[in-house]
Design a protein around this motif. Sequence first.
Motif, PDB file in Angstrom:
ATOM      1  N   GLY A  18      90.635 104.652  22.652  1.00 38.87           N
ATOM      2  CA  GLY A  18      90.432 105.589  21.563  1.00 38.87           C
ATOM      3  C   GLY A  18      89.040 105.502  20.989  1.00 38.87           C
ATOM      4  O   GLY A  18      88.248 104.625  21.338  1.00 38.87           O
ATOM      5  N   ASN A  19      88.761 106.421  20.084  1.00 36.63           N
ATOM      6  CA  ASN A  19      87.474 106.455  19.413  1.00 36.63           C
ATOM      7  C   ASN A  19      87.662 107.122  18.059  1.00 36.63           C
ATOM      8  O   ASN A  19      88.420 108.091  17.960  1.00 36.63           O
ATOM      9  N   ARG A  20      86.994 106.601  17.052  1.00 35.02           N
ATOM     10  CA  ARG A  20      86.993 107.193  15.715  1.00 35.02           C
ATOM     11  C   ARG A  20      85.559 107.456  15.315  1.00 35.02           C
ATOM     12  O   ARG A  20      84.661 106.718  15.709  1.00 35.02           O
ATOM     13  N   THR A  22      83.181 108.539  11.817  1.00 38.53           N
ATOM     14  CA  THR A  22      82.994 108.912  10.421  1.00 38.53           C
ATOM     15  C   THR A  22      81.811 109.863  10.385  1.00 38.53           C
ATOM     16  O   THR A  22      80.712 109.511  10.831  1.00 38.53           O
ATOM     17  N   ILE A  40      84.869 113.677  20.569  1.00 38.63           N
ATOM     18  CA  ILE A  40      85.603 112.418  20.673  1.00 38.63           C
ATOM     19  C   ILE A  40      86.476 112.405  21.929  1.00 38.63           C
ATOM     20  O   ILE A  40      86.517 111.412  22.656  1.00 38.63           O
ATOM     21  N   SER A  61      94.016 110.980  14.356  1.00 37.69           N
ATOM     22  CA  SER A  61      93.939 110.478  12.989  1.00 37.69           C
ATOM     23  C   SER A  61      92.879 111.273  12.244  1.00 37.69           C
ATOM     24  O   SER A  61      91.787 111.486  12.768  1.00 37.69           O
ATOM     25  N   HIS A  74      98.119 110.652  10.578  1.00 36.44           N
ATOM     26  CA  HIS A  74      98.044 110.056  11.915  1.00 36.44           C
ATOM     27  C   HIS A  74      99.302 110.502  12.645  1.00 36.44           C
ATOM     28  O   HIS A  74     100.408 110.165  12.245  1.00 36.44           O
ATOM     29  N   ARG A 108      86.668 111.493   8.412  1.00 39.36           N
ATOM     30  CA  ARG A 108      86.830 110.649   9.600  1.00 39.36           C
ATOM     31  C   ARG A 108      87.889 111.237  10.522  1.00 39.36           C
ATOM     32  O   ARG A 108      88.947 111.678  10.075  1.00 39.36           O
ATOM     33  N   GLY A 110      89.791 110.541  14.481  1.00 41.26           N
ATOM     34  CA  GLY A 110      90.000 109.645  15.610  1.00 41.26           C
ATOM     35  C   GLY A 110      90.968 110.245  16.615  1.00 41.26           C
ATOM     36  O   GLY A 110      91.881 110.974  16.239  1.00 41.26           O
ATOM     37  N   SER A 112      93.053 109.016  20.378  1.00 41.47           N
ATOM     38  CA  SER A 112      93.294 107.948  21.346  1.00 41.47           C
ATOM     39  C   SER A 112      94.343 108.359  22.366  1.00 41.47           C
ATOM     40  O   SER A 112      95.160 109.241  22.121  1.00 41.47           O
TER      41      SER A 112
END
Length: 176
Positions: A18-20, A22, A40, A61, A74, A108, A110, A112
């Motif tokens: 995954g990647n988040r 901001t 993302i 998320s 989420h 933010r 995210g 995944s």
Amino acid sequence: MDHSPVTVNTHSTQKDIGNRMTMPRDFTEAWEIEVVILDICTEVCRRARQKGLMGSVVSVSVSGADFDHPTGFHRQVKLSDPTNITVDVCKIAKRIFHQHWDGQPVRRVGVSLSQLSNADTYQLSFFDDQEQKRAIDQVMDDIKDRFGDIAILRASSITAAGQAIDRASKIGGHYK
């Protein structure tokens, strides 16, 4: 006291990829957030392909910037067949986003992939040209591996909402 030997590998298999991110400002328009989701998803799927994995669950998320009045969600969706194809994962992530976003500013985001499996074996489809999508992703990965992360970008990544160019000049969110 525990006298057992220390082991090097405590986790034998990876659980998710995954990647988040901001964002530098609050994003209030759906199209801006969709651009970030695509950026993302591109990175998450590329990392999955590099490791030879596919995911059966896509998670999204979203968080707001106002900590006094927290917003966001989420959520995840289980897929019928595992995938690491960028456009497929992005389509699902955008659908999750639109189903659950309350319209509040987003700071933010995210995405995944989880319930990972080996990418060598996958289901073929008569109705969707998965092989062409895999080929496009592979060509984009090869170009990025050879010439750098921003050698090839999607057009949306060069809009004001795109974060790929800025992210390429950073390591872990910080300038090199």
